[in-house]
Design a protein around this motif. Sequence first.
Motif: not given
Length: 424
Positions: A70-78, A186-194
């Motif tokens: 999430r941080r990478w996406l928000v940072g790059t799009v901003s 992006l709150d999905d457990e799979a992403v955080r687990g990855q």
Amino acid sequence: MQIMNDKLVFLGLLYFVQGIPYGLQSSLLPVYLRGAGHSLTRIGFTKILYFPWVLKVLWAPLVDRVGSKRRWLVGTVSGLALTCLTSAALAPEAHIWGVAGTLLAMNSLASLQDIAVDGAAVGLLKGRGELGLGNTAQVVGYKAGSVFAGGGLLAVIDVAGWSWMFMLLTFVYAGVALFVWGAPVLDDEAVRGQQADGSRRTGQAADSMWPWKVWRRMLAVPGTPWTVLYVLTYKLGEQGAVTMFPLFLLDHHMTARELGFWNGVIAMGFSICGSFLGGLLLAQFSIGALMRRVFVLRTVSMVFQSSLLTILEPSPLMKGMAVLSMSVQHFLGGLITTLTFTTMMHCTQRAEESIQSTHYSFLSTLEVLGKLLFSALAGGMVDWFGFQVAFLFFLTLSAGTALHVWTATFTGALREHQLKEPPK
């Protein structure tokens, strides 16, 4: 079903904004610069601004190991929004190097965004059905963004000017950044687990980061040497024609607005259709059989397009044939792209699991590098030798690639693809 729809909207929107820089440089910028009187050589060298995509494989581990998606996406799009705001304050006629710098920054940020959104997609998409829908969202979203930039924005710039066009893009990127910041997918457990698994594997991954060991293991994967040569060369002739033929039409047959519509919107729509059809055909036929036929069709289409270079007098018939030629070329190009990325994935699946991500990034980087280098040189070839001689060379390259693929389907790396998988 609703959760899957949310995933597709999320991925499709991010791939859409990721395609905007490509559309700006591949369709809008060449027409704008040619209209301002710049040489084809200078226009061709703007392809060097794509270079951050070639270096993507170097900073991919950083995106995987530091921070959240999430941080990478928000940072790059901003960052893309701020870059567009800067571009709005520049006049390309007076600040050509400043414009080049902002476009280079856009490509750098978009390449970082690509790594992050691909990583998010791996965690979000589950099962063959979701993977298929997700890849469709990727292809359609990216190409739709390219159409929006290369066709729609060309009409905006023609009416409102350079600054207002980039102000519009600023608002688009800012809106997407806010959407990603609050996106529940992006709150999905799979992403955080990855991400957690990635942290635990850092020590293990470090063991395989010695460059010479990685290169040796990657090149030892069956089919890799052939695939490397293929991805470096498969688009050479087509890329030269796709880049230069619209500029030939601008010089002799079409206005910038007409070209923006027919080449930036209609032809790209055919490219999207070709990509869709590639996925459908792969469910019915082997990759090798499809590639053998499609590459021959592409060579025939380039013969037709090259013959149009002899017609210099404007006429409705010539415009119609030119539109037909561009549409067919983009349709076959989209189909070939789908087949190519499937071939790359098949090759990567033969690699050890510990190097599969690096192997695929290596192949995708070479795929971009091959198109980038030749696109940068194509304008100089036309300036030096003229359209007709240059297109004869493009045609020769296309025919050579078709022969390379044809041979491989019978005696080389694509031979095993001739047999369909048995039904399960």
